[in-house]
Scaffold this motif. Structure first.
Motif, PDB file in Angstrom:
ATOM      1  N   THR A   1      35.739  14.397  32.607  1.00 33.51           N
ATOM      2  CA  THR A   1      36.115  13.996  33.969  1.00 33.51           C
ATOM      3  C   THR A   1      35.714  15.046  35.010  1.00 33.51           C
ATOM      4  OG1 THR A   1      38.370  14.702  33.393  1.00 33.51           O
ATOM      5  CG2 THR A   1      37.977  12.348  33.492  1.00 33.51           C
ATOM      6  N   GLY A   2      35.367  16.249  34.555  1.00 29.57           N
ATOM      7  CA  GLY A   2      34.870  17.247  35.506  1.00 29.57           C
ATOM      8  C   GLY A   2      35.726  18.494  35.649  1.00 29.57           C
ATOM      9  N   LYS A   3      36.569  18.752  34.677  1.00 36.08           N
ATOM     10  CA  LYS A   3      37.452  19.925  34.767  1.00 36.08           C
ATOM     11  C   LYS A   3      36.632  21.224  34.800  1.00 36.08           C
ATOM     12  CE  LYS A   3      39.689  18.511  31.048  1.00 36.08           C
ATOM     13  NZ  LYS A   3      38.941  17.234  30.873  1.00 36.08           N
ATOM     14  N   THR A   4      35.694  21.330  33.861  1.00 35.84           N
ATOM     15  CA  THR A   4      34.878  22.554  33.827  1.00 35.84           C
ATOM     16  C   THR A   4      33.970  22.638  35.054  1.00 35.84           C
ATOM     17  OG1 THR A   4      34.964  22.552  31.408  1.00 35.84           O
ATOM     18  CG2 THR A   4      33.278  23.915  32.417  1.00 35.84           C
ATOM     19  N   THR A   5      33.476  21.489  35.486  1.00 32.66           N
ATOM     20  CA  THR A   5      32.655  21.451  36.705  1.00 32.66           C
ATOM     21  C   THR A   5      33.453  22.007  37.891  1.00 32.66           C
ATOM     22  OG1 THR A   5      31.542  19.494  35.851  1.00 32.66           O
ATOM     23  CG2 THR A   5      31.348  19.897  38.214  1.00 32.66           C
ATOM     24  N   PHE A   6      34.699  21.607  37.973  1.00 35.94           N
ATOM     25  CA  PHE A   6      35.587  22.114  39.016  1.00 35.94           C
ATOM     26  C   PHE A   6      35.763  23.634  38.885  1.00 35.94           C
ATOM     27  CE2 PHE A   6      39.864  23.630  39.852  1.00 35.94           C
ATOM     28  CZ  PHE A   6      39.993  23.379  41.211  1.00 35.94           C
ATOM     29  N   VAL A   7      35.983  24.101  37.658  1.00 37.25           N
ATOM     30  CA  VAL A   7      36.206  25.545  37.435  1.00 37.25           C
ATOM     31  C   VAL A   7      34.963  26.345  37.827  1.00 37.25           C
ATOM     32  CG1 VAL A   7      36.721  27.353  35.728  1.00 37.25           C
ATOM     33  CG2 VAL A   7      37.935  25.171  35.617  1.00 37.25           C
ATOM     34  N   LYS A   8      33.774  25.777  37.591  1.00 36.95           N
ATOM     35  CA  LYS A   8      32.541  26.473  37.980  1.00 36.95           C
ATOM     36  C   LYS A   8      32.497  26.681  39.492  1.00 36.95           C
ATOM     37  CE  LYS A   8      29.699  25.515  34.033  1.00 36.95           C
ATOM     38  NZ  LYS A   8      28.701  24.697  33.382  1.00 36.95           N
ATOM     39  N   GLY A   9      32.908  25.664  40.219  1.00 38.83           N
ATOM     40  CA  GLY A   9      32.956  25.784  41.683  1.00 38.83           C
ATOM     41  C   GLY A   9      33.997  26.805  42.114  1.00 38.83           C
ATOM     42  N   LEU A  10      35.120  26.740  41.453  1.00 33.49           N
ATOM     43  CA  LEU A  10      36.208  27.685  41.730  1.00 33.49           C
ATOM     44  C   LEU A  10      35.696  29.114  41.541  1.00 33.49           C
ATOM     45  CD1 LEU A  10      39.380  27.519  42.182  1.00 33.49           C
ATOM     46  CD2 LEU A  10      39.566  27.849  39.726  1.00 33.49           C
ATOM     47  N   ALA A  11      35.001  29.326  40.428  1.00 38.90           N
ATOM     48  CA  ALA A  11      34.459  30.649  40.116  1.00 38.90           C
ATOM     49  C   ALA A  11      33.468  31.093  41.191  1.00 38.90           C
ATOM     50  CB  ALA A  11      33.782  30.613  38.745  1.00 38.90           C
ATOM     51  N   LYS A  12      32.653  30.172  41.630  1.00 35.26           N
ATOM     52  CA  LYS A  12      31.682  30.508  42.677  1.00 35.26           C
ATOM     53  C   LYS A  12      32.418  30.971  43.937  1.00 35.26           C
ATOM     54  CE  LYS A  12      27.588  28.781  45.023  1.00 35.26           C
ATOM     55  NZ  LYS A  12      27.017  27.553  45.621  1.00 35.26           N
ATOM     56  N   GLY A  13      33.470  30.249  44.276  1.00 33.82           N
ATOM     57  CA  GLY A  13      34.270  30.605  45.448  1.00 33.82           C
ATOM     58  C   GLY A  13      34.941  31.963  45.315  1.00 33.82           C
ATOM     59  N   LEU A  14      35.135  32.398  44.081  1.00 33.22           N
ATOM     60  CA  LEU A  14      35.761  33.715  43.843  1.00 33.22           C
ATOM     61  C   LEU A  14      34.708  34.781  43.551  1.00 33.22           C
ATOM     62  CD1 LEU A  14      38.768  32.590  41.597  1.00 33.22           C
ATOM     63  CD2 LEU A  14      38.906  33.430  43.943  1.00 33.22           C
ATOM     64  N   LYS A  15      33.452  34.431  43.775  1.00 34.61           N
ATOM     65  CA  LYS A  15      32.330  35.352  43.578  1.00 34.61           C
ATOM     66  C   LYS A  15      32.202  35.834  42.135  1.00 34.61           C
ATOM     67  CE  LYS A  15      31.499  35.860  48.209  1.00 34.61           C
ATOM     68  NZ  LYS A  15      31.313  34.447  48.522  1.00 34.61           N
ATOM     69  N   VAL A  16      32.467  34.934  41.226  1.00 34.61           N
ATOM     70  CA  VAL A  16      32.260  35.231  39.809  1.00 34.61           C
ATOM     71  C   VAL A  16      30.819  34.845  39.486  1.00 34.61           C
ATOM     72  CG1 VAL A  16      32.843  34.486  37.448  1.00 34.61           C
ATOM     73  CG2 VAL A  16      34.656  34.795  39.143  1.00 34.61           C
TER      74      VAL A  16
ATOM     75  N   TYR B   1      37.227  36.111  33.857  1.00 35.13           N
ATOM     76  CA  TYR B   1      36.047  36.477  34.637  1.00 35.13           C
ATOM     77  C   TYR B   1      36.457  37.402  35.770  1.00 35.13           C
ATOM     78  CZ  TYR B   1      35.008  31.845  32.645  1.00 35.13           C
ATOM     79  OH  TYR B   1      34.897  30.759  31.834  1.00 35.13           O
ATOM     80  N   ASP B   2      35.553  38.326  36.083  1.00 35.49           N
ATOM     81  CA  ASP B   2      35.805  39.243  37.182  1.00 35.49           C
ATOM     82  C   ASP B   2      35.193  38.735  38.457  1.00 35.49           C
ATOM     83  OD1 ASP B   2      37.346  41.463  37.050  1.00 35.49           O
ATOM     84  OD2 ASP B   2      35.944  42.523  35.727  1.00 35.49           O
ATOM     85  N   GLY B   3      35.997  38.544  39.468  1.00 38.08           N
ATOM     86  CA  GLY B   3      35.475  38.138  40.768  1.00 38.08           C
ATOM     87  C   GLY B   3      36.259  38.847  41.848  1.00 38.08           C
ATOM     88  N   LYS B   4      36.358  38.199  43.000  1.00 38.00           N
ATOM     89  CA  LYS B   4      37.166  38.741  44.096  1.00 38.00           C
ATOM     90  C   LYS B   4      38.591  38.978  43.599  1.00 38.00           C
ATOM     91  CE  LYS B   4      37.619  36.179  47.694  1.00 38.00           C
ATOM     92  NZ  LYS B   4      37.361  35.136  48.707  1.00 38.00           N
ATOM     93  N   LEU B   5      39.025  38.069  42.737  1.00 39.82           N
ATOM     94  CA  LEU B   5      40.285  38.200  41.990  1.00 39.82           C
ATOM     95  C   LEU B   5      39.922  37.878  40.554  1.00 39.82           C
ATOM     96  CD1 LEU B   5      42.615  36.010  44.254  1.00 39.82           C
ATOM     97  CD2 LEU B   5      42.817  38.476  43.940  1.00 39.82           C
ATOM     98  N   PRO B   6      40.701  38.385  39.582  1.00 44.47           N
ATOM     99  CA  PRO B   6      40.422  37.965  38.205  1.00 44.47           C
ATOM    100  C   PRO B   6      40.681  36.468  38.069  1.00 44.47           C
ATOM    101  CG  PRO B   6      42.029  39.784  38.276  1.00 44.47           C
ATOM    102  CD  PRO B   6      41.840  39.316  39.683  1.00 44.47           C
TER     103      PRO B   6
END
Ligand SMILES: Nc1ncnc2c1ncn2[C@@H]1O[C@H](COP(=O)(O)OP(=O)(O)OP(=O)(O)O)[C@@H](O)[C@H]1O
Ligand SMILES: [Mg+2]
Length: 148
Positions: free
Chosen positions: A37-52, A68-73
């Motif tokens: 349904t797109g859960k991982t697809t959503f998480v990929k976007g989330l990660a992008k938004g957190l600069k992962v 993953y290390d990003g703006k926040l873990p």
């Protein structure tokens, strides 16, 4: 509850990316929805938004959680293969769920009695080959503020 329709994987990812910008340390996102349904697809976007680094994001196949290390873990749980809720205790999940990062959980319904008291519920449903219904449900004050 807020409902909207996504008509492409990119739209679902973009939604994650935009939501990321509103998140605070300690926020918990619980994702539910059938296979594909797109859960991982959503998480990929989330990660992008957190600069992962995007390339790092995939569903944790043989482990229950990736960090993953990003703006926040970003703590990415995928409970599809969870056989026993005790595995959660074994990885010390509460340190991640109630820590200083963002926790996002695929197949969150499998948390059962470990379900947090407050969280943003994100429910994804198939509506067509490229269409998904995304429903946001705020459980607790913090998340009401967030979706408003
Ligand atoms: N609107 C849409 N939003 C998200 N994904 C879509 C959409 N339309 C088509 N897709 C496709 O659906 C699939 C979603 O896969 P994804 O791995 O994100 O799902 P998932 O919910 O994480 O599945 P699983 O339960 O196996 O972990 C991808 O192949 C993607 O291209
Ligand atoms: Mg997935």
């Amino acid at each position: 509850m807020i409902t909207f329709i996504s008509n492409s994987p990119e739209t679902t990812a973009k939604f994650g990316e935009r939501l990321a910008k509103k998140l605070k340390p300690g926020d918990i996102l619980c994702l539910t929805g059938d296979l594909g349904t797109g859960k991982t697809t959503f998480v990929k976007g989330l990660a992008k938004g957190l600069k992962v680094d995007q390339a790092k994001v995939s569903s944790p196949t043989f482990v229950v959680m990736n960090c993953y290390d990003g703006k926040l873990p970003l703590y990415h749980f995928d409970l599809y293969r969870l056989e026993d809720i005790k595995e959660m205790g074994a990885i010390g999940y509460d340190e991640f769920l109630y820590g200083e990062g963002i926790a996002v959980i695929e197949w969150a319904e499998r948390l059962k009695e470990l379900m947090p008291k407050e969280y943003l519920q994100i429910q994804l449903e198939h509506q067509g080959p490229n269409e998904r219904v995304i429903k946001l449900n705020a459980i607790g004050k913090r998340y009401e503020t967030l979706i408003n």
